[in-house]
Design an enzyme around this catalytic site. Structure first.
Site, PDB file in Angstrom:
ATOM      1  N   ASP A   1       0.848  -1.196   0.000  1.00 27.69           N
ATOM      2  CA  ASP A   1       0.000   0.000   0.000  1.00 27.69           C
ATOM      3  C   ASP A   1       0.881   1.243   0.000  1.00 27.69           C
ATOM      4  OD1 ASP A   1      -2.872   1.114   0.431  1.00 27.69           O
ATOM      5  OD2 ASP A   1      -1.647   2.203   1.872  1.00 27.69           O
TER       6      ASP A   1
ATOM      7  N   GLU B   1       0.687   5.653   0.480  1.00 30.66           N
ATOM      8  CA  GLU B   1      -0.009   6.923   0.706  1.00 30.66           C
ATOM      9  C   GLU B   1       0.678   7.949  -0.186  1.00 30.66           C
ATOM     10  OE1 GLU B   1      -2.748   7.026   2.404  1.00 30.66           O
ATOM     11  OE2 GLU B   1      -2.483   4.928   3.004  1.00 30.66           O
TER      12      GLU B   1
ATOM     13  N   ASP C   1      -2.706  -0.539   6.224  1.00 32.18           N
ATOM     14  CA  ASP C   1      -3.572  -0.890   5.100  1.00 32.18           C
ATOM     15  C   ASP C   1      -3.052  -2.115   4.350  1.00 32.18           C
ATOM     16  OD1 ASP C   1      -5.325   1.106   5.692  1.00 32.18           O
ATOM     17  OD2 ASP C   1      -4.783   2.413   4.030  1.00 32.18           O
TER      18      ASP C   1
ATOM     19  N   HIS D   1      -5.626   4.435   6.114  1.00 25.23           N
ATOM     20  CA  HIS D   1      -4.832   5.438   5.408  1.00 25.23           C
ATOM     21  C   HIS D   1      -3.427   5.612   5.985  1.00 25.23           C
ATOM     22  CE1 HIS D   1      -8.369   6.315   3.105  1.00 25.23           C
ATOM     23  NE2 HIS D   1      -9.037   6.622   4.182  1.00 25.23           N
TER      24      HIS D   1
END
Length: 272
Positions: free
Chosen positions: A19, A21, A162, A157
């Site tokens: 994942d 961000e 995540d 998030h």
């Protein structure tokens, strides 16, 4: 690590949940600010990789409100180009498990392109697609909704949390269908379909090519069409790319006007 093929049992394989961000949703003009990865088997979590990343530009306030990562938090962190070798080594030959992989794979693909590094053979299974074919009555298939319905604890998030959520959603999907632990990759592919890989639209590829030229080293010349249709060639010193709604602008010092200007990137015909 076992080399997987279509007949490899899922219980014997090592997967990698991933994942990111980011500073926004456009892989061409936005950048990664955090990466989280989890190596795992169907039975155990094996290892993790997590780091903040300096995107080299401001993180918009509305995005900070989503993931909580501020400019101060990333200012001393490495750039993504310095981490690509480590990221690729951590992934290795493992199939990737990602929530909506088009997003994360596009950002990773752009990072490799901009660093002029060879893109490894990234392939991913989509937890959204798998969950839609498994848990049929959910109101939506966002990761938070999936984790809540499956009683998986995450901090939404943040990249590593995540990624762990993706791992657990994937495990739940497989256990739902494969109660006796007999599935191999043929079975997984029948449920999921073809694995997903990095892909940019034609417009994004053109924009990326333009952005690479603009940021390749100081002053450049651009051929620009203004709102009246006038075409000029200008020497500019690029400062940053700014996204405003659906439009993207190049903020640069313009030597013709002797002041900072904002150029709609759709009106830049050529970069010299």
């Amino acid at each position: 690590m076992i080399q997987v093929d279509a007949t490899t049992k899922l219980d014997e394989a090592v997967f990698c949940a991933l994942d990111f961000e980011t500073t926004g949703i456009n892989p061409v003009v936005d950048r990664i600010v955090e990466v989280g990865m989890v190596k795992f088997t169907m039975a155990a979590e094996l290892s993790t990789y997590s780091t903040l990343i300096n995107p080299g530009r401001d993180i918009p306030e509305n995005v900070v409100m989503i993931h909580g990562i501020t400019g101060d938090m990333v200012k001393n962190s490495p750039a993504i180009g310095d981490l690509l070798e480590d990221i690729a080594a951590f992934i290795g030959d493992s199939p990737l498990i990602i929530q909506n992989p088009r997003f994360d794979l596009a950002f990773l693909g752009v990072a490799f392109i901009e660093s002029k590094a060879a893109i490894p053979p990234l392939r991913a299974y989509d937890t959204v697609r798998l969950a839609r074919k498994t848990f049929l009555e959910l109101p939506n298939y966002r990761l938070e909704t999936l984790c809540r319905s499956l009683d998986i604890a995450i901090k939404p998030h943040r990249a590593l949390s995540d990624a762990r959520g993706c791992m657990e959603v994937f495990r739940n999907v497989i256990r739902f269908h494969d109660r006796n632990g007999e599935w191999d990759f043929n079975d997984l592919n029948r449920l999921h379909g073809s694995m997903m890989k990095p892909r940019l639209s034609r417009k994004e590829k053109q924009h990326l090519h333009l952005s690479n030229k603009i940021f390749s080293g100081g002053i450049v010349q651009i051929r620009y069409v203004d709102e009246r249709g006038n075409v000029t060639v200008r020497r500019v010193l690029p400062k940053q790319v700014i996204k405003n709604g659906t439009k993207t602008y190049l903020h640069a010092f313009c030597y013709m006007r002797n002041q900072d200007r904002y150029f709609n990137t759709r009106r830049i015909q050529k970069v010299y």
